[in-house]
Design an enzyme around this catalytic site. Structure first.
Site, PDB file in Angstrom:
ATOM      1  N   TRP A 167       2.631  -7.316  11.546  1.00 32.74           N
ATOM      2  CA  TRP A 167       2.522  -7.789  10.180  1.00 32.74           C
ATOM      3  C   TRP A 167       3.199  -9.164  10.108  1.00 32.74           C
ATOM      4  CZ3 TRP A 167       3.804  -3.220   6.338  1.00 32.74           C
ATOM      5  CH2 TRP A 167       2.812  -2.229   6.465  1.00 32.74           C
ATOM      6  N   ARG A 218       0.859  -1.181   0.000  1.00 32.53           N
ATOM      7  CA  ARG A 218       0.000   0.000   0.000  1.00 32.53           C
ATOM      8  C   ARG A 218       0.893   1.227   0.000  1.00 32.53           C
ATOM      9  NH1 ARG A 218      -2.360   0.211   6.276  1.00 32.53           N
ATOM     10  NH2 ARG A 218      -0.374   0.764   7.255  1.00 32.53           N
ATOM     11  N   ASN A 260      -5.306   7.589   3.742  1.00 31.17           N
ATOM     12  CA  ASN A 260      -5.052   6.927   5.026  1.00 31.17           C
ATOM     13  C   ASN A 260      -3.585   7.090   5.374  1.00 31.17           C
ATOM     14  OD1 ASN A 260      -6.045   4.916   7.208  1.00 31.17           O
ATOM     15  ND2 ASN A 260      -4.136   4.006   6.477  1.00 31.17           N
ATOM     16  N   GLU A 261      -3.329   7.797   6.476  1.00 27.01           N
ATOM     17  CA  GLU A 261      -1.979   7.924   7.021  1.00 27.01           C
ATOM     18  C   GLU A 261      -0.977   8.441   5.975  1.00 27.01           C
ATOM     19  OE1 GLU A 261      -2.139   4.587  10.570  1.00 27.01           O
ATOM     20  OE2 GLU A 261      -1.157   4.041   8.684  1.00 27.01           O
ATOM     21  N   GLU A 264      -1.820  -8.136   7.510  1.00 28.48           N
ATOM     22  CA  GLU A 264      -2.109  -7.750   8.891  1.00 28.48           C
ATOM     23  C   GLU A 264      -2.874  -8.825   9.670  1.00 28.48           C
ATOM     24  OE1 GLU A 264      -1.988  -2.934   8.963  1.00 28.48           O
ATOM     25  OE2 GLU A 264      -3.940  -3.825   8.589  1.00 28.48           O
ATOM     26  N   GLU A 283      -7.748   5.255  14.912  1.00 30.39           N
ATOM     27  CA  GLU A 283      -7.349   3.874  15.182  1.00 30.39           C
ATOM     28  C   GLU A 283      -6.736   3.823  16.577  1.00 30.39           C
ATOM     29  OE1 GLU A 283      -4.754   2.324  12.159  1.00 30.39           O
ATOM     30  OE2 GLU A 283      -5.985   3.102  10.516  1.00 30.39           O
TER      31      GLU A 283
END
Length: 692
Positions: free
Chosen positions: A321, A112, A150-151, A363, A313
């Site tokens: 991971w 990602r 996201n992030e 994950e 989160e």
């Protein structure tokens, strides 16, 4: 304008991925959430391949059904734009969207955040999917807000695709206007680096000894931050246009991004992802480290952006991971403790990551509330307890503000320059840790304040009695004037070694250190040395009878000071080495305030002595005594009433002495002026209604 989340009560949520689970599970999942007082779910941030399975073909049916089911159970929904995970068809057809390593190697599909912000094609495709989603979901009654991407800058915060080099060239041309100005800013006269054509300008590329021009390296970070904001703006503008009744946020706090500017320009409030276990598996090397309690520093940084914010989160279990990151399970009570750690520091909406642990993918060890088997477990039971407590006390906490009268200052330029510059960068983390840890153990609340949020308004600083600005190598004349005004109007500012010797380009000034604050401090730096290898840190000899405590040492770097003003008081001298007897810590009064200068990195013992000299004590010391393992913090309501949080990070119980008529909002009893906090326990004390 303050960018804060605005809620009437604390709210609990969870990240949910309907695409990962059979639809047969949805109804039961949502029913159980409501029974746990979970009010909010986040969806969609990684689902681009489902929303747009092939270019120009959009399918929202799965999420329509999921959102409709969530609505039936009264759940609010936050939708994430899915641009952190471009689908395979996209990266295969348009490889120019991929990010690259410094040597040009492309980061391929399979992870990602493998895109670059500056690809025109990627920006175009992101705008399309954002608009399609906004148009489709704008009227859905369950949706309350949007999370951008996201992030930002997670996984990697450097970008070297061809599009990034092209965009950097244009950015530099806008910033400097002429090559002469750029060459002057980057000091290219050294080593014959002078540029004669804009086509010669690139982001840092591999060099001999892996050592690019330091001024170029600083501008690289500024460019990356601007690129993120430009990329995010595309999505934010579309959402404002199409779905104006929804709020917009994003989650993060990652490197090479001015999150204050991002929030001020684009968001309604900032969100953060809280995983305190990182500070346990990567502890600081000092004695008696804070471990998961140190995460409060990160939460303080989020609070500086939005005084009341969202935790998008919140760690809900062991994390990991398949191939990296392996965190142990939270001990019984720790998940609840970490939730209230977030709440203490300003979070009014907390979403656990995630509802159920993934059974496939990278994950599979990043555990959520529910295990793979989907049966009750202790994490679910803790979340149920938090849900009950939020329902009971949430309206007494939401909207209240964290209180502190001391702040540690930070700024993006020094953080980014310090990544590369080993002559000042490592000092900041060491000193910040020493100050934060010592204040924590003394139960003195502290803010972590970015100067970019302050601007040029001294009133934003004057709320603090003391400011600590540990190692501001880059220090502009404007910032120096701001701090001078703060001191003159009654504030106390404390500087550390290596202050003020660089300008905004990272050039060393041709004037005595500490540059623009030398007059304010009344000293100059006569000599200096690194403390490294066989060079040992000298002890400090305190010249004031008010100094006490254990022996302290001048760590990491030593500025040997020369007093230039008769008003300067020497509070400590170096006790050894060739500069024994030279000033190490000075104080100068100006106006009704004081400027302190310490010629080293701060250690725990030194900070402790300085706090004694300042006379700074815990704001609750007159009525509450707690052991070191308990964090003490205060959230204050608009009417002045206080909620005093007690968080026990210890594996054993903690005895807290409480004088006066106080009660615990969470129901613990205070008997004979004693409150027993269990291991990882939490209490929130308030003054009883009928007390004076």
């Amino acid at each position: 304008m303050v960018k804060s989340i605005k809620l009437d009560t604390l709210q609990l949520g969870v990240c949910y991925y309907p695409e990962h689970w059979s639809e047969e599970l949805w109804e039961n999942d949502f029913k159980r959430m409501r029974e746990m007082n979970i009010s909010t779910i986040r969806v969609g941030e990684f689902a681009w391949a489902l929303f747009e399975p092939e270019e120009g073909v959009f399918e929202f049916g799965l999420f329509d059904r999921a959102l409709d089911a969530a609505r039936r159970y009264g759940l609010n929904v936050i939708v994430g734009t899915p641009t952190a995970t471009p689908p395979a068809w996209l990266t295969h057809r348009y490889p120019e969207v991929l990010n690259a390593a410094a040597d040009g190697t492309l980061y391929r599909h399979g992870m990602r955040r493998h895109y670059n912000y500056n690809s025109p094609k990627y920006r175009e495709l992101c705008a399309i999917i954002t608009r399609e989603m906004a148009e489709h979901f704008k009227s859905h009654p369950a949706i309350v807000g949007w999370q951008l991407d996201n992030e930002f800058n997670c996984e990697t915060n450097v970008f070297y695709a061809e599009a990034d080099h092209i965009a950097f060239r244009a950015w530099a041309q806008r910033k400097y206007g002429t090559l002469d100005a750029l060459n002057a800013a980057w000091g290219t006269v050294v080593w014959s680096q002078t540029y004669t054509d804009w086509g010669q300008i690139y982001l840092p590329r591999p060099t001999v000894a892996d050592s690019p021009n330091p001024h170029l390296a600083l501008d690289e970070k500024r460019f990356i931050s601007d690129s993120v904001i430009e990329f995010a703006r595309i999505q934010a503008d579309i959402l404002r246009e199409v779905a104006p009744n929804h709020w917009i946020t994003t989650n993060g706090l990652f490197g090479h991004l001015d999150s204050h500017a991002l929030t001020d320009e684009l968001l309604d409030f900032f969100s953060y992802d809280s995983y305190p276990q990182f500070s346990t598996i990567f502890p600081s090397a000092d004695e008696n480290p804070l471990l998961d309690r140190k995460w409060s520093l990160n939460l303080s940084a989020a609070r500086d952006i939005s005084p009341n914010f969202c935790i998008m989160e919140q760690q809900a279990g062991p994390g990991g991971w398949v191939n990296r990151i392996d965190m142990p399970s939270p001990r019984p009570g720790q998940m609840r403790l970490w939730t209230y750690q977030s709440v203490l520091h300003g979070a009014d909406l907390v979403l656990y990551f995630r509802w159920r642990t993934a059974t496939v993918g990278t994950e599979i060890y990043w555990h959520g509330l529910n295990d793979y088997h989907n049966r009750p477990n202790r994490r679910v039971r803790e979340a149920e307890q938090v849900g009950r407590e939020f329902a009971q006390i949430g309206d007494k906490i939401a909207g209240t503000a964290y209180q502190a009268n001391i702040a540690i200052l930070r700024d993006y330029d020094n953080e980014w320059d310090g990544e590369f510059d080993v002559w000042h960068g490592p000092l900041t983390a060491r000193s910040t840790n020493a100050w934060f840890k010592t204040l924590q153990y003394r139960h003195i609340p502290v803010d972590y304040v970015s100067l970019s949020a302050v601007g040029t308004d001294p009133e934003k600083l004057l709320r603090y009695q003391v400011l600590v600005y540990p190692h501001a190598a880059i220090l502009s004349e404007e910032t120096a004037e701001l701090l001078k005004t703060y001191v003159e109007q009654g504030g106390k500012v404390i500087f550390g070694a290596r202050t003020g010797y660089k300008n905004v380009h990272g050039h060393c000034r041709m004037q005595p250190f500490p540059g623009p604050v030398a007059e304010l401090c009344g000293i100059t730096v006569d000599d200096f040395t690194l403390i490294k290898g066989t060079v040992k840190a000298p002890a400090l000899r305190w010249t004031t009878t008010d100094a006490g405590g254990p022996e302290s040492f001048a760590e990491s770097f030593n500025d040997i000071l020369r007093v230039e003003d008769n008003a300067v008081e020497v509070l400590a001298e170096y006790a050894s080495d060739y500069y024994a007897g030279s000033p190490a810590l000075t104080r100068r009064k100006q106006g009704s305030g004081e400027a302190w200068y310490y010629g080293a990195a701060f250690g725990d013992d030194t900070v402790s002595i300085i706090l004694d000299l300042l006379g700074l004590d815990s704001p609750v010391s007159s009525w509450l005594q707690a052991p070191q393992q308990v964090e003490v913090g205060i959230r204050q309501a608009a009417d002045g009433s206080e909620r005093v949080f007690l968080l026990n990070y210890g594996a054993d119980s903690a005895r807290v002495e409480v004088k006066g008529d106080y009660s615990d909002l969470l129901g613990a009893s205070i008997e004979q002026e004693t409150l027993e906090l269990p291991a990882y326990g939490v209490a929130i004390l308030t003054k009883s209604v009928d007390s004076d």
